[in-house]
Design a protein around this motif. Structure first.
Motif, mmCIF file in Angstrom:
data_model
loop_
_atom_site.group_PDB
_atom_site.id
_atom_site.type_symbol
_atom_site.label_atom_id
_atom_site.label_comp_id
_atom_site.label_asym_id
_atom_site.label_seq_id
_atom_site.Cartn_x
_atom_site.Cartn_y
_atom_site.Cartn_z
ATOM 1 N N TRP A 87 0.840 -1.205 0.000
ATOM 2 C CA TRP A 87 0.000 0.000 0.000
ATOM 3 C C TRP A 87 0.873 1.253 0.000
ATOM 4 O O TRP A 87 0.725 2.132 0.840
ATOM 5 C CB TRP A 87 -0.934 -0.013 1.210
ATOM 6 C CG TRP A 87 -1.842 -1.180 1.211
ATOM 7 C CD1 TRP A 87 -1.660 -2.369 1.829
ATOM 8 C CD2 TRP A 87 -3.092 -1.276 0.522
ATOM 9 N NE1 TRP A 87 -2.710 -3.210 1.576
ATOM 10 C CE2 TRP A 87 -3.604 -2.567 0.778
ATOM 11 C CE3 TRP A 87 -3.821 -0.397 -0.286
ATOM 12 C CZ2 TRP A 87 -4.811 -2.996 0.260
ATOM 13 C CZ3 TRP A 87 -5.020 -0.825 -0.798
ATOM 14 C CH2 TRP A 87 -5.509 -2.113 -0.518
ATOM 15 N N ASN A 88 1.814 1.314 -0.938
ATOM 16 C CA ASN A 88 2.632 2.521 -1.048
ATOM 17 C C ASN A 88 2.036 3.450 -2.102
ATOM 18 O O ASN A 88 1.107 3.091 -2.820
ATOM 19 C CB ASN A 88 4.089 2.156 -1.373
ATOM 20 C CG ASN A 88 4.225 1.397 -2.673
ATOM 21 O OD1 ASN A 88 3.838 1.877 -3.737
ATOM 22 N ND2 ASN A 88 4.783 0.189 -2.610
ATOM 23 N N VAL A 89 2.602 4.658 -2.188
ATOM 24 C CA VAL A 89 2.013 5.681 -3.044
ATOM 25 C C VAL A 89 2.040 5.289 -4.514
ATOM 26 O O VAL A 89 1.101 5.582 -5.268
ATOM 27 C CB VAL A 89 2.732 7.035 -2.817
ATOM 28 C CG1 VAL A 89 4.189 6.963 -3.217
ATOM 29 C CG2 VAL A 89 2.030 8.152 -3.570
ATOM 30 N N LEU A 128 -0.744 2.840 -5.086
ATOM 31 C CA LEU A 128 -2.036 3.529 -4.973
ATOM 32 C C LEU A 128 -2.363 4.284 -6.261
ATOM 33 O O LEU A 128 -3.523 4.321 -6.689
ATOM 34 C CB LEU A 128 -2.020 4.482 -3.781
ATOM 35 C CG LEU A 128 -2.021 3.826 -2.397
ATOM 36 C CD1 LEU A 128 -1.894 4.879 -1.309
ATOM 37 C CD2 LEU A 128 -3.282 2.989 -2.186
ATOM 38 N N LEU A 129 -1.348 4.873 -6.889
ATOM 39 C CA LEU A 129 -1.572 5.550 -8.167
ATOM 40 C C LEU A 129 -1.963 4.541 -9.251
ATOM 41 O O LEU A 129 -2.818 4.830 -10.098
ATOM 42 C CB LEU A 129 -0.314 6.309 -8.582
ATOM 43 C CG LEU A 129 0.022 7.551 -7.766
ATOM 44 C CD1 LEU A 129 1.350 8.146 -8.219
ATOM 45 C CD2 LEU A 129 -1.086 8.589 -7.866
ATOM 46 N N THR A 174 -0.751 9.824 -14.024
ATOM 47 C CA THR A 174 -0.344 8.899 -12.960
ATOM 48 C C THR A 174 0.596 7.828 -13.495
ATOM 49 O O THR A 174 1.470 7.337 -12.780
ATOM 50 C CB THR A 174 -1.563 8.230 -12.314
ATOM 51 O OG1 THR A 174 -2.325 7.541 -13.318
ATOM 52 C CG2 THR A 174 -2.446 9.248 -11.634
ATOM 53 N N ASP A 181 3.937 6.944 -11.219
ATOM 54 C CA ASP A 181 4.013 5.775 -10.344
ATOM 55 C C ASP A 181 5.301 4.985 -10.535
ATOM 56 O O ASP A 181 5.956 4.584 -9.570
ATOM 57 C CB ASP A 181 2.784 4.875 -10.504
ATOM 58 C CG ASP A 181 2.614 4.368 -11.930
ATOM 59 O OD1 ASP A 181 3.406 4.758 -12.808
ATOM 60 O OD2 ASP A 181 1.676 3.596 -12.178
ATOM 61 N N LEU A 227 8.272 7.011 -9.044
ATOM 62 C CA LEU A 227 8.283 6.954 -7.581
ATOM 63 C C LEU A 227 8.742 5.596 -7.075
ATOM 64 O O LEU A 227 9.512 5.506 -6.109
ATOM 65 C CB LEU A 227 6.876 7.260 -7.047
ATOM 66 C CG LEU A 227 6.382 8.696 -7.199
ATOM 67 C CD1 LEU A 227 4.919 8.795 -6.795
ATOM 68 C CD2 LEU A 227 7.221 9.644 -6.353
#
Length: 262
Positions: free
Chosen positions: A72-74, A77-78, A117, A121, A124
């Motif tokens: 459940w990292n950013v 999530l994207l 996004t 993603d 990141l």
């Protein structure tokens, strides 16, 4: 016959009683406690060992929980957001018959968010070490899902020829399968041409999603033409790389087998 002096006998007895601990007491067997202080020390040590083992087990459980939560990292999530935008985009694109400029504008906004996004993603995940197995699988699925949904909707509404949709989707699915086929020999890296192709496709499809007229409608035709050319050209380049990679991998395996036999 002269007897042994009492002092000598006493000294011998004392020497026998003096063990590794010195003259203060007799030698003790392992685990033997001779004083209340020794018993307390031993109990403290045993409790420390027990607590240390429990702490170690707790640490492993905590580490496993962190690894599980890292999904459940950013970046992921994207990716999930992009997957959720696919049905929303389709609903907006086909809303009110599919030709309402307002609904098409909302559909374009959903498509634009999905494409943006997609740019962030992966960056990141690589920059902050957020790469997960879920991301490796879900990211390419989300990319192809939003692009495929847009192309199919445009062709179904008559805005884009079906052969364009077939060429683009056929190339994307074919290259994905090809990557899995040759993965035993190595990974085909993403090329600059492939990134340019993705960018051009996004711009072209976005222009078709909008209800453009006049010169902008003509411009989007040429942008889509460039996207199709890049799609075919980069697809052929990936096939070439896959063939070279496979041949190299086979040659290396044969050389390794020959060395083993020698």
């Amino acid at each position: 016959m002269t007897g042994v002096p009492a002092s000598a006998a006493g000294g011998s007895s004392s020497a026998r009683r003096t063990g590794p601990r010195g003259a203060s007491g007799a030698a003790r067997e392992p685990g033997e406690c001779t004083s209340p202080g020794d018993a307390v020390d031993r109990g403290t040590a045993e409790r420390g060992a027990t607590e240390g083992g429990a702490t170690g087990r707790g640490g492993k459980i905590a580490a496993a929980a962190v690894n599980q939560a890292s999904v459940w990292n950013v970046a992921n999530l994207l990716t999930m957001l992009r997957l959720l935008l696919v049905p929303a985009f389709v609903a907006l694109m086909l809303g009110n018959g599919g030709y309402d400029p307002a609904w098409r504008s909302f559909a374009w906004a959903a498509f634009a968010i999905a494409m943006i996004t997609d740019l962030f993603d992966g960056h990141l995940a690589r920059t902050y070490d957020l790469v997960t197995d879920f991301g490796k699988i879900a990211d390419p699925i989300a990319d192809k899902a939003i692009m495929g949904a847009a192309l199919i909707c445009l062709s179904a509404l008559g805005d884009l020829p079906w052969w364009v949709t077939a060429v683009i989707l056929g190339r994307e699915l074919g290259i994905t399968v090809l990557r899995f086929v040759v993965i035993r020999y190595g990974v085909i890296p993403a090329s600059r041409g492939g990134k340019l192709k993705t960018l051009t496709q996004g711009i072209a499809v976005g222009m078709y999603v909008l209800a453009l007229t006049g010169p902008l409608a003509t411009l989007r035709f040429w942008v889509m033409a460039v996207a199709v050319v890049l799609t075919v050209a980069t697809g052929l380049d990936y096939v070439k790389q896959a063939i070279v990679l496979r041949r190299r991998g086979i040659a290396e395996r044969r050389a390794a087998l020959k060395e083993t036999e020698v």
